[in-house]
Design a protein around this motif. Structure first.
Motif, PDB file in Angstrom:
ATOM      1  N   PHE A  29     134.110  60.780 108.509  1.00 41.39           N
ATOM      2  CA  PHE A  29     133.234  59.638 108.726  1.00 41.39           C
ATOM      3  C   PHE A  29     133.372  59.262 110.189  1.00 41.39           C
ATOM      4  O   PHE A  29     134.436  58.817 110.626  1.00 41.39           O
ATOM      5  CB  PHE A  29     133.614  58.461 107.823  1.00 41.39           C
ATOM      6  N   LYS A  30     132.327  59.523 110.959  1.00 39.31           N
ATOM      7  CA  LYS A  30     132.289  59.195 112.391  1.00 39.31           C
ATOM      8  C   LYS A  30     133.515  59.717 113.127  1.00 39.31           C
ATOM      9  O   LYS A  30     134.155  59.025 113.899  1.00 39.31           O
ATOM     10  CB  LYS A  30     132.141  57.694 112.595  1.00 39.31           C
ATOM     11  N   GLY A  31     133.870  60.964 112.838  1.00 41.44           N
ATOM     12  CA  GLY A  31     134.995  61.601 113.511  1.00 41.44           C
ATOM     13  C   GLY A  31     136.345  61.346 112.871  1.00 41.44           C
ATOM     14  O   GLY A  31     137.338  61.931 113.280  1.00 41.44           O
ATOM     15  N   ASN A  71     131.110  45.542 114.877  1.00 38.31           N
ATOM     16  CA  ASN A  71     130.099  46.500 115.319  1.00 38.31           C
ATOM     17  C   ASN A  71     130.106  47.798 114.516  1.00 38.31           C
ATOM     18  O   ASN A  71     129.473  48.767 114.899  1.00 38.31           O
ATOM     19  CB  ASN A  71     130.294  46.815 116.804  1.00 38.31           C
ATOM     20  N   MET A  72     130.822  47.820 113.395  1.00 40.85           N
ATOM     21  CA  MET A  72     130.905  49.046 112.597  1.00 40.85           C
ATOM     22  C   MET A  72     129.736  49.134 111.630  1.00 40.85           C
ATOM     23  O   MET A  72     129.374  48.146 110.988  1.00 40.85           O
ATOM     24  CB  MET A  72     132.231  49.105 111.856  1.00 40.85           C
ATOM     25  N   THR A  73     129.167  50.325 111.533  1.00 39.60           N
ATOM     26  CA  THR A  73     128.020  50.547 110.656  1.00 39.60           C
ATOM     27  C   THR A  73     128.199  51.832 109.854  1.00 39.60           C
ATOM     28  O   THR A  73     128.966  52.718 110.232  1.00 39.60           O
ATOM     29  CB  THR A  73     126.713  50.646 111.461  1.00 39.60           C
ATOM     30  N   VAL A  74     127.454  51.912 108.767  1.00 36.59           N
ATOM     31  CA  VAL A  74     127.320  53.134 107.990  1.00 36.59           C
ATOM     32  C   VAL A  74     125.813  53.349 107.830  1.00 36.59           C
ATOM     33  O   VAL A  74     125.108  52.464 107.338  1.00 36.59           O
ATOM     34  CB  VAL A  74     128.060  53.070 106.633  1.00 36.59           C
ATOM     35  N   ALA A  75     125.321  54.467 108.297  1.00 38.17           N
ATOM     36  CA  ALA A  75     123.883  54.782 108.270  1.00 38.17           C
ATOM     37  C   ALA A  75     123.062  53.669 108.924  1.00 38.17           C
ATOM     38  O   ALA A  75     121.940  53.392 108.521  1.00 38.17           O
ATOM     39  CB  ALA A  75     123.408  55.047 106.850  1.00 38.17           C
ATOM     40  N   GLY A  76     123.654  53.000 109.922  1.00 40.90           N
ATOM     41  CA  GLY A  76     122.958  51.941 110.643  1.00 40.90           C
ATOM     42  C   GLY A  76     123.092  50.555 110.040  1.00 40.90           C
ATOM     43  O   GLY A  76     122.604  49.586 110.594  1.00 40.90           O
ATOM     44  N   ASN A  81     133.824  46.199 104.931  1.00 39.95           N
ATOM     45  CA  ASN A  81     135.242  46.529 104.918  1.00 39.95           C
ATOM     46  C   ASN A  81     135.385  48.042 104.998  1.00 39.95           C
ATOM     47  O   ASN A  81     134.585  48.774 104.419  1.00 39.95           O
ATOM     48  CB  ASN A  81     135.887  45.995 103.630  1.00 39.95           C
ATOM     49  N   ILE A  82     136.404  48.493 105.701  1.00 42.75           N
ATOM     50  CA  ILE A  82     136.730  49.925 105.732  1.00 42.75           C
ATOM     51  C   ILE A  82     138.248  50.046 105.783  1.00 42.75           C
ATOM     52  O   ILE A  82     138.915  49.271 106.460  1.00 42.75           O
ATOM     53  CB  ILE A  82     136.062  50.665 106.919  1.00 42.75           C
ATOM     54  N   SER A  83     138.783  50.985 105.020  1.00 47.22           N
ATOM     55  CA  SER A  83     140.228  51.237 105.054  1.00 47.22           C
ATOM     56  C   SER A  83     140.477  52.735 104.922  1.00 47.22           C
ATOM     57  O   SER A  83     139.738  53.451 104.249  1.00 47.22           O
ATOM     58  CB  SER A  83     140.946  50.461 103.953  1.00 47.22           C
ATOM     59  N   LEU A  84     141.525  53.177 105.599  1.00 47.44           N
ATOM     60  CA  LEU A  84     141.941  54.573 105.582  1.00 47.44           C
ATOM     61  C   LEU A  84     143.273  54.638 104.856  1.00 47.44           C
ATOM     62  O   LEU A  84     144.224  53.948 105.230  1.00 47.44           O
ATOM     63  CB  LEU A  84     142.105  55.105 107.002  1.00 47.44           C
ATOM     64  N   ILE A  96     134.833  52.537 102.109  1.00 45.17           N
ATOM     65  CA  ILE A  96     133.888  51.730 102.885  1.00 45.17           C
ATOM     66  C   ILE A  96     133.096  50.846 101.933  1.00 45.17           C
ATOM     67  O   ILE A  96     132.544  51.327 100.947  1.00 45.17           O
ATOM     68  CB  ILE A  96     132.914  52.645 103.666  1.00 45.17           C
ATOM     69  N   ASP A  97     133.026  49.553 102.239  1.00 47.70           N
ATOM     70  CA  ASP A  97     132.203  48.614 101.478  1.00 47.70           C
ATOM     71  C   ASP A  97     131.093  48.097 102.375  1.00 47.70           C
ATOM     72  O   ASP A  97     131.318  47.829 103.560  1.00 47.70           O
ATOM     73  CB  ASP A  97     133.031  47.415 100.989  1.00 47.70           C
ATOM     74  N   PHE A  98     129.904  47.956 101.792  1.00 53.16           N
ATOM     75  CA  PHE A  98     128.755  47.443 102.534  1.00 53.16           C
ATOM     76  C   PHE A  98     127.857  46.683 101.563  1.00 53.16           C
ATOM     77  O   PHE A  98     128.021  46.781 100.340  1.00 53.16           O
ATOM     78  CB  PHE A  98     127.992  48.577 103.235  1.00 53.16           C
TER      79      PHE A  98
END
Length: 186
Positions: A29-31, A71-76, A81-84, A96-98
């Protein structure tokens, strides 16, 4: 000459066996690539991410979260929330939550990148309110998969998970160990 040939042959066989034992993960996901080492990730991203021990061992040995999702996005679309999640020093799960209103747009972007995927439709009946159409999509790769669900623990959130195939087994094993411990603590 025979000894040199045998040694070379054994080195080649050992190299092939070693390469086949270590799994290569293709999804990222984005590298942020599944299978990444925790120490390397922390070293390269310490300015933007914070890593710590999780509250429950079943969800990883370490969890990294961004200092800001502004400034974090998924598909724009904005990420809530995002966690690794790292198990035994390797990235096993990206969560990833959106906002659920963006689910179709995120799924469409995933379809463009990975193909149609496996679709599962269900009806979801919340405690209060009307029935909702609940969808999940799954894209399987050799050693990992992507799972998208329209609703998570709240109707307003959708979820996107990048997971190593072994994650589910490891999660259940750890969860059962914890649940077993809780039952002994009565």
């Amino acid at each position: 000459m025979k000894i040199l040939f045998r040694t070379s042959f054994l080195v080649i066989i050992f190299s092939i066996a070693l390469a086949s034992c270590s799994k290569s993960y293709d999804l990222d996901f984005k590298g942020i690539k599944l299978g990444s080492k925790l120490q390397l990730y922390e070293k390269e991203n310490s300015d933007a991410w914070v890593c710590s021990a999780p509250p429950r061992k079943s969800i990883g040995d370490a969890i990294c979260r961004p200092k800001s999702t502004e400034n974090m996005t998924v598909a724009g679309y904005p990420i809530q929330n995002i966690s690794l999640h790292f198990f035994e020093d390797k990235l096993y799960w990206i969560s990833i939550d959106f906002n659920s209103q963006h689910f179709e747009g995120v799924v469409e972007a995933l379809k463009q990148k990975y193909g149609k995927g496996q679709i599962n439709d269900k009806i979801f009946q919340p405690i209060l309110g009307n029935e909702l159409k609940y969808q999940t999509f799954n894209w399987q790769h050799s050693h990992e998969y992507i799972y998208a669900e329209k609703y998570t623990d709240r109707i307003s959130l959708s979820g996107l998970d990048y997971k190593v195939n072994e994650f589910d087994v490891e999660f259940e094993k750890r969860k059962n160990e914890i649940d077993g411990f809780k039952s002994n603590d009565l």
